[in-house]
Design a protein around this motif. Structure first.
Motif, short mmCIF file in Angstrom:
data_model
loop_
_atom_site.label_atom_id
_atom_site.label_comp_id
_atom_site.label_asym_id
_atom_site.label_seq_id
_atom_site.Cartn_x
_atom_site.Cartn_y
_atom_site.Cartn_z
N LYS A 102 0.85 -1.19 0.00
CA LYS A 102 0.00 0.00 0.00
C LYS A 102 0.88 1.24 0.00
N THR A 103 0.43 2.30 -0.62
CA THR A 103 1.22 3.52 -0.71
C THR A 103 1.46 4.11 0.68
N ILE A 104 2.71 4.49 0.91
CA ILE A 104 3.11 5.18 2.14
C ILE A 104 3.76 6.49 1.71
N ALA A 105 3.18 7.60 2.15
CA ALA A 105 3.68 8.93 1.77
C ALA A 105 4.16 9.65 3.02
N THR A 106 5.41 10.09 3.01
CA THR A 106 5.96 10.84 4.14
C THR A 106 6.52 12.16 3.68
N ILE A 107 6.56 13.09 4.61
CA ILE A 107 7.16 14.39 4.34
C ILE A 107 8.31 14.59 5.33
N CYS A 108 9.42 15.07 4.81
CA CYS A 108 10.57 15.47 5.63
C CYS A 108 11.04 14.31 6.52
N VAL A 109 11.20 14.57 7.82
CA VAL A 109 11.81 13.58 8.72
C VAL A 109 10.92 12.39 9.03
N ALA A 110 9.68 12.37 8.58
CA ALA A 110 8.85 11.17 8.78
C ALA A 110 9.47 9.96 8.10
N VAL A 144 19.59 2.75 4.04
CA VAL A 144 18.82 3.37 2.96
C VAL A 144 19.77 3.99 1.93
N ASN A 145 19.45 3.87 0.65
CA ASN A 145 20.17 4.58 -0.40
C ASN A 145 19.58 6.00 -0.45
N VAL A 146 20.24 6.93 0.21
CA VAL A 146 19.72 8.29 0.31
C VAL A 146 19.98 9.05 -0.98
N VAL A 147 18.90 9.61 -1.52
CA VAL A 147 18.97 10.40 -2.75
C VAL A 147 18.67 11.84 -2.35
N ASN A 148 19.58 12.75 -2.68
CA ASN A 148 19.39 14.16 -2.33
C ASN A 148 18.53 14.83 -3.41
N SER A 149 17.24 14.51 -3.36
CA SER A 149 16.28 15.01 -4.33
C SER A 149 15.02 15.43 -3.56
N PRO A 150 14.27 16.42 -4.06
CA PRO A 150 13.10 16.89 -3.32
C PRO A 150 12.10 15.80 -2.98
N ILE A 151 11.79 14.95 -3.95
CA ILE A 151 10.85 13.85 -3.73
C ILE A 151 11.44 12.59 -4.36
N VAL A 152 11.39 11.51 -3.60
CA VAL A 152 11.88 10.22 -4.10
C VAL A 152 10.75 9.21 -3.98
N VAL A 153 10.46 8.52 -5.09
CA VAL A 153 9.45 7.47 -5.10
C VAL A 153 10.17 6.16 -5.37
N ASP A 154 9.98 5.20 -4.47
CA ASP A 154 10.55 3.87 -4.64
C ASP A 154 9.40 2.88 -4.45
N ASP A 155 8.90 2.37 -5.55
CA ASP A 155 7.77 1.44 -5.54
C ASP A 155 6.57 2.09 -4.85
N ASN A 156 6.18 1.61 -3.68
CA ASN A 156 4.99 2.11 -3.00
C ASN A 156 5.28 3.22 -1.99
N VAL A 157 6.54 3.65 -1.89
CA VAL A 157 6.93 4.62 -0.86
C VAL A 157 7.32 5.96 -1.47
N ILE A 158 6.73 7.03 -0.92
CA ILE A 158 7.04 8.40 -1.33
C ILE A 158 7.70 9.09 -0.14
N THR A 159 8.90 9.63 -0.35
CA THR A 159 9.58 10.41 0.69
C THR A 159 9.96 11.77 0.11
N SER A 160 10.18 12.74 1.00
CA SER A 160 10.57 14.07 0.52
C SER A 160 11.54 14.71 1.49
N TYR A 161 12.17 15.82 1.05
CA TYR A 161 13.27 16.31 1.90
C TYR A 161 13.04 17.57 2.72
#
Length: 193
Positions: A102-110, A144-161
């Motif tokens: 299921k999609t998991i969307a986080t912002i910043c330090v989440a 984690v393979n940290v990518v210094n990008s504003p938003i990173v999507v890896d399969d079902n996971v959305i992270t942002s910086y």
């Protein structure tokens, strides 16, 4: 569709509100079938800067089968964010959402909660990037393979910086739940295009 919006103590109100507003516009103005259900460890959760929010559900009553996505805003350590963001009950909830793809969307330090849960091991993600990148270094310690990008999507996971990315994360979540075209309609209506 239902989105579980989890609020850990010390969450950032701006990062919380984008999910409520963007998904709210989609439901109210365009009749997209998306409900946002707030959740926490206690009925009233104090945000960063001590703004209290009354949540719909408590974490102990959550059945992952009832939800299509999980959204988690970041927060401030000084306001106790990691006390709840690193709680084993939340980490287990994150693992269950991920196991079901299921999609998991986080912002910043989440994203750090996702890292601590183990779901990001050997996957791409990002988190807060300023002040010497110390939060990104923390995330890397979870494998984690940290990518210094504003938003990173890896399969079902959305992270942002950082908080600046909040609305785009919410739009990405909306896109996942509907379609690119439907997301674009809401984005334009809200003046983001």
């Amino acid at each position: 569709m239902k989105v579980l919006l989890f609020l850990a103590k010390g969450f950032e109100t701006m990062e919380f509100s984008v999910f409520v507003d963007i998904l709210g516009w989609a439901r109210n103005d365009y009749h997209y079938d998306i409900d946002v259900i707030t959740c926490g460890f206690s009925k009233t959760v104090s945000s960063t800067f001590n703004v209290p929010v009354i949540v719909d559900r408590l974490i102990d009553g959550i059945n992952v089968d009832d939800y299509d996505a999980l959204a988690i805003p970041g927060g401030f350590e000084e306001f106790g964010f990691y006390e709840e963001a690193y709680n084993e009950k939340l980490l287990d909830l994150i693992r269950k959402f991920d196991k079901m793809r299921k999609t998991i969307a986080t912002i910043c330090v989440a994203a750090l909660a996702l890292g601590k849960s183990g779901i990001l091991k050997d996957r791409n993600a990002t988190t807060y990037h300023l002040r010497g990148g110390y939060r990104q270094k923390q995330l890397a310690q979870f494998g984690v393979n940290v990518v210094n990008s504003p938003i990173v999507v890896d399969d079902n996971v959305i992270t942002s910086y950082c908080p600046e990315t909040a609305s785009e994360v919410a739009f990405k979540l909306l896109e996942r739940l509907t379609s690119t075209e439907q997301m674009q309609v809401v984005k334009e209506a809200m003046g983001f295009c």
